[in-house]
Motif scaffolding. Structure first.
Motif, PDB file in Angstrom:
ATOM      1  N   ILE A 287       5.810  -9.471  58.545  1.00 43.30           N
ATOM      2  CA  ILE A 287       6.231  -8.292  57.800  1.00 43.30           C
ATOM      3  C   ILE A 287       6.050  -7.052  58.662  1.00 43.30           C
ATOM      4  N   THR A 288       7.098  -6.233  58.730  1.00 45.71           N
ATOM      5  CA  THR A 288       7.013  -4.918  59.352  1.00 45.71           C
ATOM      6  C   THR A 288       7.358  -3.869  58.306  1.00 45.71           C
ATOM      7  N   LEU A 289       6.444  -2.976  58.032  1.00 46.51           N
ATOM      8  CA  LEU A 289       6.683  -1.913  57.065  1.00 46.51           C
ATOM      9  C   LEU A 289       7.509  -0.809  57.716  1.00 46.51           C
ATOM     10  N   THR A 290       8.557  -0.355  57.023  1.00 47.10           N
ATOM     11  CA  THR A 290       9.373   0.748  57.522  1.00 47.10           C
ATOM     12  C   THR A 290       9.194   2.011  56.684  1.00 47.10           C
ATOM     13  N   SER A 291       8.594   1.891  55.502  1.00 42.24           N
ATOM     14  CA  SER A 291       8.229   3.086  54.736  1.00 42.24           C
ATOM     15  C   SER A 291       7.220   2.722  53.663  1.00 42.24           C
ATOM     16  N   LEU A 292       6.383   3.683  53.344  1.00 35.42           N
ATOM     17  CA  LEU A 292       5.451   3.607  52.217  1.00 35.42           C
ATOM     18  C   LEU A 292       5.595   4.919  51.448  1.00 35.42           C
ATOM     19  N   LYS A 293       6.094   4.849  50.232  1.00 31.67           N
ATOM     20  CA  LYS A 293       6.382   6.052  49.445  1.00 31.67           C
ATOM     21  C   LYS A 293       5.202   6.349  48.529  1.00 31.67           C
TER      22      LYS A 293
ATOM     23  N   VAL B 180      -2.225  -4.507  42.857  1.00 31.98           N
ATOM     24  CA  VAL B 180      -2.827  -3.345  42.194  1.00 31.98           C
ATOM     25  C   VAL B 180      -3.106  -2.246  43.217  1.00 31.98           C
ATOM     26  N   GLU B 181      -3.712  -2.599  44.344  1.00 25.19           N
ATOM     27  CA  GLU B 181      -4.020  -1.593  45.361  1.00 25.19           C
ATOM     28  C   GLU B 181      -2.741  -0.981  45.933  1.00 25.19           C
ATOM     29  N   LEU B 182      -1.709  -1.789  46.076  1.00 29.90           N
ATOM     30  CA  LEU B 182      -0.451  -1.308  46.631  1.00 29.90           C
ATOM     31  C   LEU B 182       0.230  -0.311  45.687  1.00 29.90           C
ATOM     32  N   PHE B 183       0.335  -0.674  44.405  1.00 29.92           N
ATOM     33  CA  PHE B 183       1.137   0.150  43.499  1.00 29.92           C
ATOM     34  C   PHE B 183       0.344   1.228  42.766  1.00 29.92           C
ATOM     35  N   ARG B 184      -0.943   1.235  42.871  1.00 32.60           N
ATOM     36  CA  ARG B 184      -1.668   2.417  42.408  1.00 32.60           C
ATOM     37  C   ARG B 184      -1.565   3.521  43.449  1.00 32.60           C
ATOM     38  N   ARG B 185      -1.215   3.148  44.674  1.00 32.81           N
ATOM     39  CA  ARG B 185      -1.170   4.099  45.793  1.00 32.81           C
ATOM     40  C   ARG B 185       0.257   4.513  46.165  1.00 32.81           C
ATOM     41  N   TYR B 186       1.229   3.585  45.971  1.00 31.54           N
ATOM     42  CA  TYR B 186       2.603   3.844  46.393  1.00 31.54           C
ATOM     43  C   TYR B 186       3.582   3.586  45.254  1.00 31.54           C
ATOM     44  N   ASP B 187       4.684   4.364  45.246  1.00 32.94           N
ATOM     45  CA  ASP B 187       5.773   4.126  44.300  1.00 32.94           C
ATOM     46  C   ASP B 187       6.646   2.965  44.748  1.00 32.94           C
ATOM     47  N   SER B 188       6.842   2.838  46.050  1.00 34.43           N
ATOM     48  CA  SER B 188       7.722   1.807  46.584  1.00 34.43           C
ATOM     49  C   SER B 188       7.425   1.627  48.066  1.00 34.43           C
ATOM     50  N   PHE B 189       8.010   0.600  48.657  1.00 33.16           N
ATOM     51  CA  PHE B 189       7.843   0.343  50.081  1.00 33.16           C
ATOM     52  C   PHE B 189       9.070  -0.384  50.604  1.00 33.16           C
ATOM     53  N   ASP B 190       9.329  -0.234  51.879  1.00 31.00           N
ATOM     54  CA  ASP B 190      10.455  -0.892  52.548  1.00 31.00           C
ATOM     55  C   ASP B 190       9.920  -1.718  53.708  1.00 31.00           C
TER      56      ASP B 190
ATOM     57  N   GLY C 258      13.393  -5.164  44.607  1.00 29.31           N
ATOM     58  CA  GLY C 258      13.969  -3.840  44.520  1.00 29.31           C
ATOM     59  C   GLY C 258      13.109  -2.773  43.880  1.00 29.31           C
ATOM     60  N   THR C 259      13.650  -1.541  43.914  1.00 28.74           N
ATOM     61  CA  THR C 259      12.919  -0.356  43.475  1.00 28.74           C
ATOM     62  C   THR C 259      12.552  -0.406  42.006  1.00 28.74           C
ATOM     63  N   ARG C 260      13.433  -0.942  41.174  1.00 31.40           N
ATOM     64  CA  ARG C 260      13.136  -0.968  39.738  1.00 31.40           C
ATOM     65  C   ARG C 260      11.865  -1.753  39.445  1.00 31.40           C
ATOM     66  N   LEU C 261      11.697  -2.895  40.098  1.00 30.35           N
ATOM     67  CA  LEU C 261      10.470  -3.664  39.925  1.00 30.35           C
ATOM     68  C   LEU C 261       9.279  -2.854  40.432  1.00 30.35           C
ATOM     69  N   HIS C 262       9.409  -2.219  41.573  1.00 26.07           N
ATOM     70  CA  HIS C 262       8.313  -1.407  42.113  1.00 26.07           C
ATOM     71  C   HIS C 262       7.901  -0.329  41.106  1.00 26.07           C
ATOM     72  N   THR C 263       8.895   0.325  40.523  1.00 22.81           N
ATOM     73  CA  THR C 263       8.597   1.392  39.559  1.00 22.81           C
ATOM     74  C   THR C 263       7.895   0.846  38.325  1.00 22.81           C
ATOM     75  N   ASP C 264       8.370  -0.272  37.808  1.00 25.74           N
ATOM     76  CA  ASP C 264       7.741  -0.861  36.619  1.00 25.74           C
ATOM     77  C   ASP C 264       6.324  -1.344  36.907  1.00 25.74           C
ATOM     78  N   LEU C 265       6.114  -1.923  38.089  1.00 28.07           N
ATOM     79  CA  LEU C 265       4.760  -2.332  38.462  1.00 28.07           C
ATOM     80  C   LEU C 265       3.842  -1.122  38.593  1.00 28.07           C
ATOM     81  N   ALA C 266       4.325  -0.072  39.245  1.00 25.32           N
ATOM     82  CA  ALA C 266       3.504   1.130  39.409  1.00 25.32           C
ATOM     83  C   ALA C 266       3.134   1.727  38.057  1.00 25.32           C
ATOM     84  N   ARG C 267       4.086   1.812  37.150  1.00 25.87           N
ATOM     85  CA  ARG C 267       3.814   2.372  35.827  1.00 25.87           C
ATOM     86  C   ARG C 267       2.814   1.514  35.057  1.00 25.87           C
TER      87      ARG C 267
END
Length: 532
Positions: A522-528, A500-510, A354-363
């Motif tokens: 895997i099919t990506l539907t969004s990269l934020k 690291v490459e994913l979350f330095r560049r994006y906040d989240s992904f679907d 989920g998004t919360r993990l994505h946000t914590d990883l990005a930070r």
């Protein structure tokens, strides 16, 4: 991949990547949702804050364990192995095959047959070890040998590897094992300064391409572009060449995938009509001549770009030809094959959290890069990312890139599960299904769940000895005298770099996920894009 050389190799004497987690405390995580066949485009909105992990179940102490006869049997010749193969592939499926027998025998150690059986393997009889306590018996080279047991109860034709038994099929007792493992240690150490830059270059290109496809189509298939990025990264970092600048061009991933299929088809289901699939793939090996020209193209690429490595091989007492076939195997089967399976699976579990993990990883990732990396990705910066490191270990625990391990008993000995002890006879084949060992509830609390911060802090570090994807404990080290993956630290580094490459560049992904013979599609539907 977790057999002897699941991915490319780094020598502990030459280069070490830390496999320990920081003791810095992080917020606890929520209970993630149970896995579903399809992940919708809104999956990343799910929260993940949770309660602390409860203590795992307790086990009997070794001194109280009774000796028990190994339950189960192999059935009639031909018929027994065929019936077990039918259950494994079609009637029950892999996981239910094991669960039903654990329930039937009231034991995580039992006798059964493993696919493919006749006429590919004429000795499919194994003693299955399906818990975290008995599984490590497969690593003990004093008790077991690994000769010709890398892919299972059968060995693919050496015509697929230039006439040589490659390193993955050699037991440490064989003279060439040490020579070839030293060569694999050297393979990356002599260009270790290029690993991180080439990863950044290859995966920046990957994400640029995915963004363009998302913009034009609304979705982007992660698989083929990821395969190309992985092959390019390995070629650039190990051999100093971009394959697209050679006669191989962009054909590397396609050729490797076809070549791997010729070795692993007895263990796969591809969705073909059952009589065709079972009759064609599970009874006879596909003729190596059908892949000969494709393999030659791969061999020519490695031969033309491995001068320094082949020079080193000669110093170790190896022929250049044998060394080249082994470099190809390690890079293409172990390394590329491992990344092809591990990377999509890891993204699947991270997306589900989920998004919360994505946000914590990005930070965490961005803060560590700013404070320790001077704005770039460095080893020091990654040491300041305990959550990211834990996520990688948890992905390797919950869905290891190589599920099965095999070994043959060198002598009589006793193996212990949590509840009983069993006598193993010399010559018996042992089989371990790793996902059951690494999701053992006697060892791991909430064992079936993906818990992102499971390995953060001192308690988490103590659990690393039970993460055994590399044919040995994560707390252990590969040596020429064991069969632990020579590239254990490199695998962990590559997986960390992807996050690291994913979350330095994006906040989240679907994403959306579908099943695949080698893992997850895997099919990506969004990269934020990064907003902070």
């Amino acid at each position: 991949m977790a057999a002897s050389h699941s991915l490319s190799s780094l020598s502990p004497p030459h280069l070490q990547f830390s496999s320990q987690t920081s003791t810095r405390k992080l917020p606890a995580f929520s209970k993630p949702l149970r896995p579903q066949p399809i992940i919708t485009a809104t999956i990343s909105e799910r929260p993940y804050i949770s309660q602390p992990l409860p203590p795992p179940l307790t086990a009997a102490t070794p001194s109280t364990l009774p000796i028990r006869k190994i339950p189960g049997d192999y059935g009639l010749p031909l018929i027994g192995p065929w019936k077990d193969r039918e259950d494994f592939f079609y009637k029950q499926g892999r996981d239910e095959f094991f669960k039903s027998r654990i329930k039937k025998y009231q034991s995580t150690v039992f006798r059964t047959n493993m696919p493919p059986g006749p006429f590919i393997s004429f000795n499919p009889n194994v003693v299955a070890l399906l818990d975290g306590k008995s599984f490590p018996a497969l690593f003990d080279t004093d008790k077991v040998e690994k000769k010709d047991l890398f892919t299972g109860t059968y060995m693919p034709s050496v015509e697929l590897t230039g006439g040589y038994r490659t390193l993955s099929f050699l037991d440490p007792s064989e003279p060439n094992h040490a020579k070839l493992k030293k060569l694999m240690f050297f393979m990356l150490s002599h260009r270790r300064d290029r690993v991180m830059p080439e990863f950044h270059s290859s995966y920046t290109e990957l994400f640029d391409n995915l963004e363009r496809e998302l913009a034009s189509k609304g979705k982007a298939d992660f698989g083929p572009p990821s395969d190309q990025a992985a092959f390019n990264f390995l070629a650039r970092s190990f051999f100093g060449v971009d394959p697209r600048d050679t006669k191989l061009g962009a054909d590397g991933p396609k050729l490797v995938t076809k070549w791997v299929l010729f070795q692993l088809h007895p263990l796969l289901t591809l969705g073909l009509p059952r009589p065709v699939e079972d009759g064609l793939l599970h009874n006879f090996m596909l003729p190596p001549t059908l892949i000969k020209k494709d393999y030659q193209r791969l061999y020519d690429f490695f031969l033309g770009n491995s001068a320094a490595l082949l020079d080193q091989a000669e110093k170790l007492g190896l022929s250049r030809d044998e060394a080249c076939h082994n470099l190809l195997y390690t890079t293409c089967f172990n390394s590329f094959g491992g990344m092809k399976k591990l990377f999509p699976n890891m993204l699947k579990w991270v997306a589900r959290a989920g998004t919360r993990l994505h946000t914590d990883l990005a930070r965490e990732i961005r803060a560590a890069i700013a404070s320790r990396g001077g704005g770039g990705v460095t080893m020091a910066a990654m040491e300041g990312m305990p959550l990211m490191k834990s996520v990688v270990y948890e992905a390797l625990r919950v869905e290891p890139p190589v599920a099965s391990q095999y070994a043959k008993a060198k002598r009589d000995f006793v193996v212990e599960s949590h509840d009983a002890a069993f006598r193993i006879k010399e010559g018996e084949m042992l089989f371990g299904f790793q996902p059951f060992a690494t999701k053992d509830p006697r060892i791991f609390s909430r064992a079936e769940e993906f818990v992102p911060d499971r390995f953060v802090g001192e308690e988490g570090e103590r659990l690393l000895k039970h993460v055994v994807w590399s044919n040995g404990p994560e707390s252990g080290h590969a040596t020429v005298n064991n069969k632990q993956c020579a590239g254990k630290d490199f695998v962990v580094l590559a997986a960390r770099l992807l996050l690291v490459e994913l979350f330095r560049r994006y906040d989240s992904f679907d994403i959306e996920v579908a099943a695949s013979p080698l893992g997850s599609d895997i099919t990506l539907t969004s990269l934020k894009r990064a907003s902070f």
